[in-house]
Design an enzyme around this catalytic site. Structure first.
Site, PDB file in Angstrom:
ATOM      1  N   ASP A  22      45.122  36.591  36.771  1.00 45.21           N
ATOM      2  CA  ASP A  22      43.997  35.790  37.921  1.00 45.21           C
ATOM      3  C   ASP A  22      44.770  35.186  39.272  1.00 45.21           C
ATOM      4  OD1 ASP A  22      41.679  35.614  36.404  1.00 45.21           O
ATOM      5  OD2 ASP A  22      42.795  34.858  34.677  1.00 45.21           O
ATOM      6  N   SER A  41      44.230  37.084  29.480  1.00 39.19           N
ATOM      7  CA  SER A  41      44.558  36.447  30.828  1.00 39.19           C
ATOM      8  C   SER A  41      45.730  35.782  30.921  1.00 39.19           C
ATOM      9  CB  SER A  41      43.449  35.613  31.259  1.00 39.19           C
ATOM     10  OG  SER A  41      43.613  34.950  32.523  1.00 39.19           O
ATOM     11  N   MET A  60      44.324  32.921  42.510  1.00 38.95           N
ATOM     12  CA  MET A  60      43.552  32.136  43.102  1.00 38.95           C
ATOM     13  C   MET A  60      43.930  31.463  44.498  1.00 38.95           C
ATOM     14  SD  MET A  60      42.669  29.848  39.838  1.00 38.95           S
ATOM     15  CE  MET A  60      42.126  30.741  38.186  1.00 38.95           C
ATOM     16  N   ASP A 104      34.629  37.495  31.315  1.00 38.15           N
ATOM     17  CA  ASP A 104      35.702  36.781  31.772  1.00 38.15           C
ATOM     18  C   ASP A 104      35.335  35.203  31.584  1.00 38.15           C
ATOM     19  OD1 ASP A 104      38.084  35.556  32.449  1.00 38.15           O
ATOM     20  OD2 ASP A 104      38.137  36.416  34.551  1.00 38.15           O
ATOM     21  N   HIS A 131      42.525  40.141  39.053  1.00 35.57           N
ATOM     22  CA  HIS A 131      41.204  39.667  39.435  1.00 35.57           C
ATOM     23  C   HIS A 131      41.417  38.625  40.698  1.00 35.57           C
ATOM     24  CE1 HIS A 131      37.934  36.529  37.950  1.00 35.57           C
ATOM     25  NE2 HIS A 131      37.752  37.000  39.145  1.00 35.57           N
ATOM     26  N   HIS A 156      45.297  40.778  32.348  1.00 37.59           N
ATOM     27  CA  HIS A 156      44.480  40.310  33.125  1.00 37.59           C
ATOM     28  C   HIS A 156      45.162  39.225  34.190  1.00 37.59           C
ATOM     29  CE1 HIS A 156      40.541  39.577  34.912  1.00 37.59           C
ATOM     30  NE2 HIS A 156      40.846  38.156  34.791  1.00 37.59           N
ATOM     31  N   MET A 160      40.322  36.193  43.350  1.00 37.29           N
ATOM     32  CA  MET A 160      39.511  34.948  43.521  1.00 37.29           C
ATOM     33  C   MET A 160      40.010  34.256  44.744  1.00 37.29           C
ATOM     34  SD  MET A 160      39.140  33.594  39.727  1.00 37.29           S
ATOM     35  CE  MET A 160      40.454  34.265  39.180  1.00 37.29           C
ATOM     36  N   MET A 179      31.844  37.017  35.285  1.00 38.66           N
ATOM     37  CA  MET A 179      32.414  35.677  34.930  1.00 38.66           C
ATOM     38  C   MET A 179      31.446  34.932  34.238  1.00 38.66           C
ATOM     39  SD  MET A 179      35.114  35.244  36.340  1.00 38.66           S
ATOM     40  CE  MET A 179      35.493  33.807  35.664  1.00 38.66           C
TER      41      MET A 179
HETATM   42  C1  DX5 Z   1      39.107  31.916  35.284  1.00 42.25           C
HETATM   43  C2  DX5 Z   1      39.598  33.148  35.109  1.00 42.25           C
HETATM   44  C3  DX5 Z   1      39.804  33.524  33.703  1.00 42.25           C
HETATM   45  C4  DX5 Z   1      40.460  32.309  32.866  1.00 42.25           C
HETATM   46  C5  DX5 Z   1      39.696  32.818  31.417  1.00 42.25           C
HETATM   47  O1  DX5 Z   1      38.842  31.868  36.625  1.00 42.25           O
HETATM   48  O2  DX5 Z   1      39.341  34.068  35.816  1.00 42.25           O
HETATM   49  O3  DX5 Z   1      40.628  34.815  33.557  1.00 42.25           O
HETATM   50  O4  DX5 Z   1      41.854  32.823  32.559  1.00 42.25           O
HETATM   51  O5  DX5 Z   1      40.384  31.804  30.694  1.00 42.25           O
HETATM   52  P1  DX5 Z   1      39.614  31.517  29.305  1.00 42.25           P
HETATM   53  O6  DX5 Z   1      39.800  32.681  28.422  1.00 42.25           O
HETATM   54  O7  DX5 Z   1      40.721  30.259  28.614  1.00 42.25           O
HETATM   55  O8  DX5 Z   1      38.368  30.881  29.509  1.00 42.25           O
HETATM   56 ZN    ZN Z   2      39.933  36.279  35.459  1.00 43.18          ZN
END
Ligand code: DX5
Ligand code: ZN
Length: 217
Positions: free
Chosen positions: A34, A7, A36, A174, A65, A32, A67, A136
């Site tokens: 993310d 990620s 947001m 994740d 991903h 990956h 969010m 998650m």
């Molecule tokens: C959190 C993300 C994850 C995050 C995971 O909302 O969806 O992908 O980057 O990070 P780690 O592996 O550090 O928990």
């Molecule tokens: Zn993620």
């Protein structure tokens, strides 16, 4: 062998090219990414222009991903930015089936992301239509949090649902994935490990990816 999806939320954004070069040399399977919006989750990460640049830096699979609220408004834009796979959250999609069909009609693999508090039983009537359950295992919004132990039970439940229906659906985990808990995560039935801190904060990220990749095989 599990699919490994580092990620990039935990990457060094000032040196993204170097981070991409490192991932390209590694055994990582998916990037990956993310996204947001500060509405669905209490944080803002990066968006389309960054993904467009990352797309130019790799031929590996880009797993986005989302969010964000109203993901249907941006599905095509993420496809155009270079997403190969797109996951949306079950908690914010009033017409989840429509969202999934939209993602697939654009030629992307569709995933449903599910928060720690959301029952996996809600997947029963959509699981036939998707490629991936993105589970998650921390509350979404931030990297570097601790894996929620109850998630093991949820992984087993989803795996059972998939097997009973004779489907081939990935279970991607994740949040809080570490070198220590990854074997139990795979043992519970997951086949995709998403890892931010464990990869990018490691003294040797390529070796950390190799260790995750070697689990179970
Ligand atoms: C959190 C993300 C994850 C995050 C995971 O909302 O969806 O992908 O980057 O990070 P780690 O592996 O550090 O928990
Ligand atoms: Zn993620």
């Amino acid at each position: 062998m599990p699919i490994i999806a580092p990620s990039l939320l935990a990457a060094d954004f000032l040196h993204l090219q170097d981070e991409c070069d490192m991932l390209n040399k590694s055994e990582a399977d998916w990037y990956h990414l993310d996204v947001m919006d500060g509405r669905f989750v209490p944080n803002i990460s990066f968006g389309l222009p960054v993904i467009q640049q990352i797309r130019k830096a790799t031929t590996k699979v880009c797993d986005v991903h989302l969010m964000i609220v109203e993901p249907e408004k941006y599905t095509e834009a993420f496809k155009n930015a270079g997403a190969d796979r797109l996951s949306v959250h079950i908690e914010i999609c009033n017409h989840l089936h429509r969202n999934i069909e939209q993602i697939k009609s654009l030629g992307m693999k569709a995933g449903v992301a599910i928060n720690p508090h959301t029952s996996v039983s809600l997947l029963a009537d959509i699981i036939h239509d998707i490629d991936t359950v993105l589970m998650m295992t921390v509350d979404p919004g931030f990297g570097g949090q601790e894996f929620i132990p109850h998630s093991f039970e949820k992984i087993r439940q989803v795996k059972k649902m998939i097997d009973e229906k004779g489907l081939h659906v990935h279970i991607a985990i994740d949040g809080g994935v570490t070198l220590e808990n990854a074997p139990s995560i795979i043992g519970a039935g997951a086949d995709v490990l998403i890892a931010g801190s464990t990869v990018f904060k490691a003294p040797d990220p390529i070796a950390a990816i190799a260790r995750l990749k070697a689990i179970g095989g």
